[in-house]
Design an enzyme around this catalytic site. Structure first.
Site, mmCIF file in Angstrom:
data_model
loop_
_atom_site.group_PDB
_atom_site.id
_atom_site.type_symbol
_atom_site.label_atom_id
_atom_site.label_comp_id
_atom_site.label_asym_id
_atom_site.label_seq_id
_atom_site.Cartn_x
_atom_site.Cartn_y
_atom_site.Cartn_z
ATOM 1 N N ASP A 45 -26.621 -16.914 -36.116
ATOM 2 C CA ASP A 45 -27.683 -17.654 -36.898
ATOM 3 C C ASP A 45 -29.037 -16.937 -36.523
ATOM 4 O O ASP A 45 -29.130 -16.313 -35.447
ATOM 5 C CB ASP A 45 -27.898 -19.183 -36.134
ATOM 6 C CG ASP A 45 -26.446 -19.762 -36.481
ATOM 7 O OD1 ASP A 45 -25.766 -19.650 -37.544
ATOM 8 O OD2 ASP A 45 -26.350 -20.675 -35.823
HETATM 9 N N1 URA Z 1 -22.054 -20.654 -33.646
HETATM 10 C C1 URA Z 1 -23.102 -21.171 -33.917
HETATM 11 O O1 URA Z 1 -23.356 -22.280 -33.878
HETATM 12 N N2 URA Z 1 -24.099 -20.153 -34.207
HETATM 13 C C2 URA Z 1 -24.019 -18.766 -34.099
HETATM 14 O O2 URA Z 1 -24.887 -18.044 -34.324
HETATM 15 C C3 URA Z 1 -22.717 -18.556 -33.724
HETATM 16 C C4 URA Z 1 -21.650 -19.333 -33.310
#
Ligand code: URA
Length: 242
Positions: free
Chosen positions: A104
């Protein structure tokens, strides 16, 4: 000489399995002649190989770069909102590389960038159950019972999660907890949603391991090429032979 389906997969057209279908369907030509035999061996580069009339371009040198992604970068090759992308962290790389999976915008940590499409497909295939480990700073009330349900699997909008390893780290000061969590699925915002499902909020998230790779020694925003040994290990984890 190599099997035709392996060459097509290596060229990044599709997986070996899908390449076998292309061959059986008569969509592949070697030296101008249709080949439908699955064991067929060809020389590439060298022989002219066509899929649906398009010639396979000469293979690019494979590049494997590990980065420690800071927050505030997106994990796609371009962004229509003009945000910084992980490719901005590797400006000197000339090859067209892509991230293996996503982190993310607000997640930090280990991300592999490569132009090896076959390895990427293998590592991302659910069948391989490739492990990813995160350190999450979590706010809320994280009881032992909630930890157990995270371990066993929690119900999300896209189904129940697979069993996970979840460990409370000594740095925890309720209502703030530092948790190490290892999952092998790769659903969108999975770790954040898992904690949300037990009434907690992830304040920060950092990936520290992916398959055989670890973040050790790489500062935030840093990068390094993989060693040959690491590439070999990834091939094995992806269920491929080199
Ligand atoms: N899980 C999440 O919530 N975000 C990420 O970036 C990776 C795994």
């Amino acid at each position: 000489m190599e099997r035709l389906q392996k060459i097509i997969a290596k060229a990044g057209i599709c997986s070996r399995r899908a390449a076998e279908k292309l061959i059986s369907d008569g969509r592949v030509k070697v030296g101008g002649r249709v080949v439908t035999e699955l064991g067929f061996q060809a020389e590439w580069p060298g022989q002219k190989i066509e899929v649906d009339g398009k010639v396979l371009a000469a293979p690019e040198k494979h590049v494997y770069i590990l980065i420690n992604k800071p927050r505030g970068y997106i994990s796609t090759a371009s962004d229509d909102r003009g945000r910084k992308t992980v490719l901005d962290l590797v400006p000197s790389v000339k090859e067209r590389i892509y991230p293996v999976g996503r982190l993310d915008y607000d997640t930090e940590g280990l991300l592999l960038l490569t132009n090896d499409g076959e390895l990427m497909n293998g590592l991302l295939h659910p069948r391989q159950e490739v492990k990813k480990t995160y350190i999450a700073m979590v706010e809320g009330e994280l009881s032992g019972e909630k930890m157990d349900s995270l371990r066993g699997g929690v119900e999300l909008s896209d189904g129940k999660t697979a069993p996970a390893q979840v460990l409370l780290l000594p740095n925890s000061r309720p209502p703030l907890y530092e948790v190490r969590i290892t999952i092998h699925e790769g659903r969108n915002r999975q770790v954040r949603r898992m904690f949300e499902s037990v009434g907690c909020r992830v304040i920060s998230l950092r990936r520290v391991r992916f398959a055989a790779l670890s973040l050790k020694g790489l500062e935030c925003g840093g990068k390094r090429p993989l060693t040959d040994e690491e590439v070999m290990m990834l091939y094995e984890i992806a269920g491929l032979e080199k």
